[in-house]
Design a protein around this motif. Structure first.
Motif, mmCIF file in Angstrom:
data_model
loop_
_atom_site.group_PDB
_atom_site.id
_atom_site.type_symbol
_atom_site.label_atom_id
_atom_site.label_comp_id
_atom_site.label_asym_id
_atom_site.label_seq_id
_atom_site.Cartn_x
_atom_site.Cartn_y
_atom_site.Cartn_z
ATOM 1 N N LEU A 107 8.823 5.579 7.254
ATOM 2 C CA LEU A 107 8.098 5.375 6.200
ATOM 3 C C LEU A 107 8.277 5.692 5.002
ATOM 4 O O LEU A 107 7.875 5.001 3.847
ATOM 5 N N HIS A 108 8.402 6.854 4.972
ATOM 6 C CA HIS A 108 8.318 7.423 3.389
ATOM 7 C C HIS A 108 9.199 7.453 3.321
ATOM 8 O O HIS A 108 9.717 6.958 2.191
ATOM 9 N N GLU A 109 10.357 7.739 3.897
ATOM 10 C CA GLU A 109 11.996 7.314 3.386
ATOM 11 C C GLU A 109 12.397 5.366 3.091
ATOM 12 O O GLU A 109 12.480 5.217 2.341
ATOM 13 N N PHE A 110 11.716 5.065 4.060
ATOM 14 C CA PHE A 110 11.984 3.045 3.845
ATOM 15 C C PHE A 110 10.450 2.880 2.503
ATOM 16 O O PHE A 110 11.209 1.921 1.620
ATOM 17 N N TYR A 111 9.702 2.926 2.512
ATOM 18 C CA TYR A 111 8.553 3.083 0.996
ATOM 19 C C TYR A 111 8.447 3.215 0.465
ATOM 20 O O TYR A 111 8.183 3.522 -0.659
ATOM 21 N N MET A 112 8.669 4.893 -0.068
ATOM 22 C CA MET A 112 7.819 6.077 -0.447
ATOM 23 C C MET A 112 8.651 6.333 -1.664
ATOM 24 O O MET A 112 8.537 7.235 -3.120
ATOM 25 N N VAL A 113 9.867 7.034 -1.310
ATOM 26 C CA VAL A 113 11.311 7.259 -2.214
ATOM 27 C C VAL A 113 11.382 6.015 -2.925
ATOM 28 O O VAL A 113 12.673 5.496 -2.686
ATOM 29 N N GLU A 114 11.613 6.702 -4.449
ATOM 30 C CA GLU A 114 11.552 5.449 -5.613
ATOM 31 C C GLU A 114 13.070 5.952 -5.669
ATOM 32 O O GLU A 114 13.867 6.362 -5.271
ATOM 33 N N GLU A 115 13.586 4.442 -5.792
ATOM 34 C CA GLU A 115 14.955 4.400 -6.067
ATOM 35 C C GLU A 115 16.078 5.226 -4.989
ATOM 36 O O GLU A 115 17.533 5.303 -5.215
ATOM 37 N N GLN A 116 15.617 4.482 -4.609
ATOM 38 C CA GLN A 116 16.276 5.074 -2.634
ATOM 39 C C GLN A 116 16.593 3.534 -1.616
ATOM 40 O O GLN A 116 15.605 2.266 -2.223
ATOM 41 N N VAL A 118 0.907 -1.560 -0.367
ATOM 42 C CA VAL A 118 0.158 -0.028 0.113
ATOM 43 C C VAL A 118 1.250 1.523 0.170
ATOM 44 O O VAL A 118 0.735 1.956 -1.002
ATOM 45 N N LEU A 119 2.200 1.317 0.939
ATOM 46 C CA LEU A 119 2.642 1.940 0.587
ATOM 47 C C LEU A 119 3.616 2.775 -0.286
ATOM 48 O O LEU A 119 4.061 3.830 -0.844
ATOM 49 N N LYS A 120 4.027 1.605 -1.374
ATOM 50 C CA LYS A 120 4.759 1.571 -2.136
ATOM 51 C C LYS A 120 3.553 2.598 -3.536
ATOM 52 O O LYS A 120 4.079 2.567 -4.597
ATOM 53 N N ASP A 121 2.321 2.647 -3.096
ATOM 54 C CA ASP A 121 1.331 2.233 -4.328
ATOM 55 C C ASP A 121 0.737 3.874 -4.354
ATOM 56 O O ASP A 121 0.302 4.051 -5.135
ATOM 57 N N TYR A 122 1.519 4.138 -3.099
ATOM 58 C CA TYR A 122 0.710 5.703 -2.286
ATOM 59 C C TYR A 122 1.395 6.218 -3.941
ATOM 60 O O TYR A 122 0.065 7.151 -4.415
ATOM 61 N N ASN A 123 2.453 6.575 -4.543
ATOM 62 C CA ASN A 123 2.410 7.870 -5.496
ATOM 63 C C ASN A 123 1.958 7.454 -6.425
ATOM 64 O O ASN A 123 1.855 7.969 -7.890
ATOM 65 N N THR A 173 -0.331 -0.178 10.004
ATOM 66 C CA THR A 173 -0.869 -1.650 9.563
ATOM 67 C C THR A 173 -2.707 -2.011 10.836
ATOM 68 O O THR A 173 -2.906 -2.506 10.230
ATOM 69 N N LEU A 174 -2.157 -1.745 11.877
ATOM 70 C CA LEU A 174 -3.259 -1.827 12.796
ATOM 71 C C LEU A 174 -4.216 -0.466 11.810
ATOM 72 O O LEU A 174 -5.439 -0.899 12.900
ATOM 73 N N LEU A 175 -3.945 0.473 11.653
ATOM 74 C CA LEU A 175 -5.102 1.749 11.231
ATOM 75 C C LEU A 175 -5.587 1.166 10.298
ATOM 76 O O LEU A 175 -6.522 1.831 9.727
ATOM 77 N N LEU A 176 -5.000 0.324 9.721
ATOM 78 C CA LEU A 176 -6.088 0.411 7.972
ATOM 79 C C LEU A 176 -6.488 -1.036 7.540
ATOM 80 O O LEU A 176 -7.396 -1.538 7.705
ATOM 81 N N TYR A 177 -5.902 -2.303 8.702
ATOM 82 C CA TYR A 177 -6.662 -3.352 9.090
ATOM 83 C C TYR A 177 -7.551 -3.687 9.856
ATOM 84 O O TYR A 177 -7.683 -4.911 9.981
ATOM 85 N N GLY A 178 -6.718 -3.322 11.304
ATOM 86 C CA GLY A 178 -7.735 -3.563 12.709
ATOM 87 C C GLY A 178 -6.159 -4.629 13.138
ATOM 88 O O GLY A 178 -5.410 -5.184 12.592
#
Length: 152
Positions: A105-114, A17-22, A146-151
């Motif tokens: 989370l942005h640094e780990f999963y949302m910055v492409e090619e890092q 989900v985090l990787k799909d955000y952009n 994960t808890l916020l998204l899926y319970g």
């Protein structure tokens, strides 16, 4: 609760989900422009191609072009609908996170090619912590999202 939720890898799903955000954000920003560009191409007449090959008359060529364009527009609209649905589901959970958690989370999963190493160094520099603490911070934040998204 549905039995399927017990077998879903919620952590891996959250990472996806985090990787799909952009991508979803890009779809929402660009779809109207893409649709108008395709529509403009549909109503403009096609130009002849002078490539030396003999022409074949197709009496339904215009109708084929119009239906093909309408199909493209339908695909873009469906993609936009899915992106908006994604944002309606994801954004409230994302907004619940603190600015620091969002940064991690942005640094780990949302910055492409890092690389992950670069992300860890950026987190270490921002919070003045060791690498192991950066990974722990990422894991705690990922569990919270994960808890916020899926319970449970």
């Amino acid at each position: 609760m549905n039995i399927v939720w017990q077998y879903l890898d919620k952590r891996a799903a959250t990472i996806k989900v985090l990787k799909d955000y952009n991508s979803m954000k890009h779809i929402i920003e660009r779809t109207d422009d893409d649709i108008s560009m395709i529509y403009d191409g549909m109503i403009s007449p096609s130009s002849p191609v002078n490539d030396g090959m003999p022409t074949v008359r197709n009496p339904q060529a215009n109708e084929n072009r119009i239906t093909h364009t309408i199909d493209k527009i339908d695909v873009l609209k469906e993609r936009l609908r899915q992106a908006l649905e994604y944002m309606d589901w994801f954004q409230p959970a994302w907004d619940e996170l603190t600015e620091d958690e969002q940064f991690v989370l942005h640094e780990f999963y949302m910055v492409e090619e890092q690389s992950q190493t670069s992300a860890v160094y950026n987190i270490c520099d921002r919070f003045n912590i060791e690498r192991s603490s950066a990974y722990n911070k990422k894991n705690r934040t990922l569990e919270r999202l994960t808890l916020l998204l899926y319970g449970k």
